[in-house]
Write a protein that holds these residues in place. Structure first.
Motif, mmCIF file in Angstrom:
data_model
loop_
_atom_site.group_PDB
_atom_site.id
_atom_site.type_symbol
_atom_site.label_atom_id
_atom_site.label_comp_id
_atom_site.label_asym_id
_atom_site.label_seq_id
_atom_site.Cartn_x
_atom_site.Cartn_y
_atom_site.Cartn_z
ATOM 1 N N ASP A 26 -0.262 13.611 -55.845
ATOM 2 C CA ASP A 26 -0.122 12.483 -54.942
ATOM 3 C C ASP A 26 -0.582 12.894 -53.551
ATOM 4 O O ASP A 26 -0.218 13.966 -53.067
ATOM 5 N N ARG A 27 -1.368 12.026 -52.925
ATOM 6 C CA ARG A 27 -1.807 12.281 -51.557
ATOM 7 C C ARG A 27 -0.643 11.979 -50.616
ATOM 8 O O ARG A 27 0.012 10.953 -50.731
ATOM 9 N N GLY A 28 -0.399 12.874 -49.680
ATOM 10 C CA GLY A 28 0.681 12.693 -48.722
ATOM 11 C C GLY A 28 0.314 11.662 -47.671
ATOM 12 O O GLY A 28 -0.852 11.314 -47.475
ATOM 13 N N SER A 29 1.320 11.201 -46.965
ATOM 14 C CA SER A 29 1.127 10.195 -45.933
ATOM 15 C C SER A 29 0.664 10.791 -44.613
ATOM 16 O O SER A 29 0.290 10.067 -43.702
ATOM 17 N N GLY A 30 0.735 12.117 -44.493
ATOM 18 C CA GLY A 30 0.465 12.766 -43.222
ATOM 19 C C GLY A 30 1.756 13.142 -42.508
ATOM 20 O O GLY A 30 1.744 13.840 -41.508
ATOM 21 N N ASN A 31 2.875 12.664 -43.031
ATOM 22 C CA ASN A 31 4.177 13.011 -42.468
ATOM 23 C C ASN A 31 5.055 13.479 -43.625
ATOM 24 O O ASN A 31 5.576 12.678 -44.395
ATOM 25 N N VAL A 32 5.214 14.771 -43.743
ATOM 26 C CA VAL A 32 5.984 15.348 -44.844
ATOM 27 C C VAL A 32 7.427 14.860 -44.829
ATOM 28 O O VAL A 32 8.052 14.706 -45.879
ATOM 29 N N PHE A 33 7.959 14.581 -43.644
ATOM 30 C CA PHE A 33 9.335 14.114 -43.543
ATOM 31 C C PHE A 33 9.486 12.726 -44.159
ATOM 32 O O PHE A 33 10.485 12.433 -44.810
ATOM 33 N N ALA A 86 7.559 14.538 -34.729
ATOM 34 C CA ALA A 86 7.299 14.796 -33.308
ATOM 35 C C ALA A 86 7.999 16.088 -32.864
ATOM 36 O O ALA A 86 7.398 16.930 -32.191
ATOM 37 N N LYS A 87 9.247 16.253 -33.249
ATOM 38 C CA LYS A 87 9.988 17.462 -32.888
ATOM 39 C C LYS A 87 9.328 18.696 -33.499
ATOM 40 O O LYS A 87 9.204 19.733 -32.833
ATOM 41 N N ALA A 88 8.919 18.596 -34.746
ATOM 42 C CA ALA A 88 8.285 19.740 -35.414
ATOM 43 C C ALA A 88 6.999 20.139 -34.698
ATOM 44 O O ALA A 88 6.718 21.336 -34.519
ATOM 45 N N GLU A 89 6.223 19.161 -34.264
ATOM 46 C CA GLU A 89 4.971 19.464 -33.572
ATOM 47 C C GLU A 89 5.234 20.083 -32.198
ATOM 48 O O GLU A 89 4.526 20.995 -31.778
ATOM 49 N N LEU A 90 6.264 19.597 -31.501
ATOM 50 C CA LEU A 90 6.614 20.183 -30.208
ATOM 51 C C LEU A 90 7.110 21.610 -30.371
ATOM 52 O O LEU A 90 6.740 22.501 -29.598
ATOM 53 N N VAL A 91 7.931 21.850 -31.371
ATOM 54 C CA VAL A 91 8.440 23.205 -31.610
ATOM 55 C C VAL A 91 7.296 24.135 -31.992
ATOM 56 O O VAL A 91 7.274 25.302 -31.576
ATOM 57 N N ASN A 112 14.539 9.049 -40.087
ATOM 58 C CA ASN A 112 13.782 9.183 -38.830
ATOM 59 C C ASN A 112 12.597 10.144 -38.955
ATOM 60 O O ASN A 112 12.483 11.110 -38.189
ATOM 61 N N PRO A 113 11.707 9.895 -39.898
ATOM 62 C CA PRO A 113 10.609 10.844 -40.126
ATOM 63 C C PRO A 113 9.648 10.973 -38.947
ATOM 64 O O PRO A 113 9.119 12.067 -38.711
ATOM 65 N N ASP A 114 9.422 9.901 -38.190
ATOM 66 C CA ASP A 114 8.525 9.992 -37.037
ATOM 67 C C ASP A 114 9.097 10.928 -35.975
ATOM 68 O O ASP A 114 8.377 11.741 -35.397
ATOM 69 N N LEU A 115 10.396 10.814 -35.731
ATOM 70 C CA LEU A 115 11.062 11.685 -34.767
ATOM 71 C C LEU A 115 11.045 13.134 -35.252
ATOM 72 O O LEU A 115 10.770 14.054 -34.479
#
Length: 122
Positions: free
Chosen positions: A23-30, A43-48, A37-40
């Motif tokens: 299955d192709r992912g959505s681009g957001n593993v969360f 965002a936190k993962a990218e900042l970290v 709250n997958p968008d949040l």
């Protein structure tokens, strides 16, 4: 011949010619994992990740990074390992500022899909 592949029970895994469904992912593993709250979370993962990279680029020890960020060393250790519970976006932005980064937030209409709510950190 041992191919080194093991199944979950520890035994060897049989190799077959059967096709594998991927299955192709959505681009957001969360979001793909169904987490709240997958968008949040993304965002936190990218900042970290950016914080982790800056600490590594500067060759800071966790103790030196802790002093710079106003944390103790165990909290820096947890943060760079992705433990972001209890950290707001604002606090992560302040950590980036302490590491000499300027954080910019851009808001504009999503012309392609008004329902989409994506957060991109560059």
């Amino acid at each position: 011949m041992n191919n080194g592949l093991k199944n979950r029970s520890g035994g060897e895994k049989a190799i077959t010619d059967e096709p594998v469904c991927i299955d192709r992912g959505s681009g957001n593993v969360f979001a793909d994992l169904g987490l709240p709250n997958p968008d949040l979370a993304l965002a936190k993962a990218e900042l970290v990740q950016r914080i982790r990279d800056l600490i590594a680029e500067r060759k800071l020890t966790q103790a030196k990074a802790a002093k710079l960020l106003g944390l103790d060393q165990p909290k820096v250790s947890a943060l760079v390992r992705g433990r972001v519970e209890g950290y707001t976006l604002d606090r992560l932005f302040r950590f980036l500022n302490a590491l000499g980064q300027r954080v910019e937030i851009t808001v504009h209409p999503n012309e392609k899909n008004a329902e989409a709510r994506a957060v991109v950190v560059t």
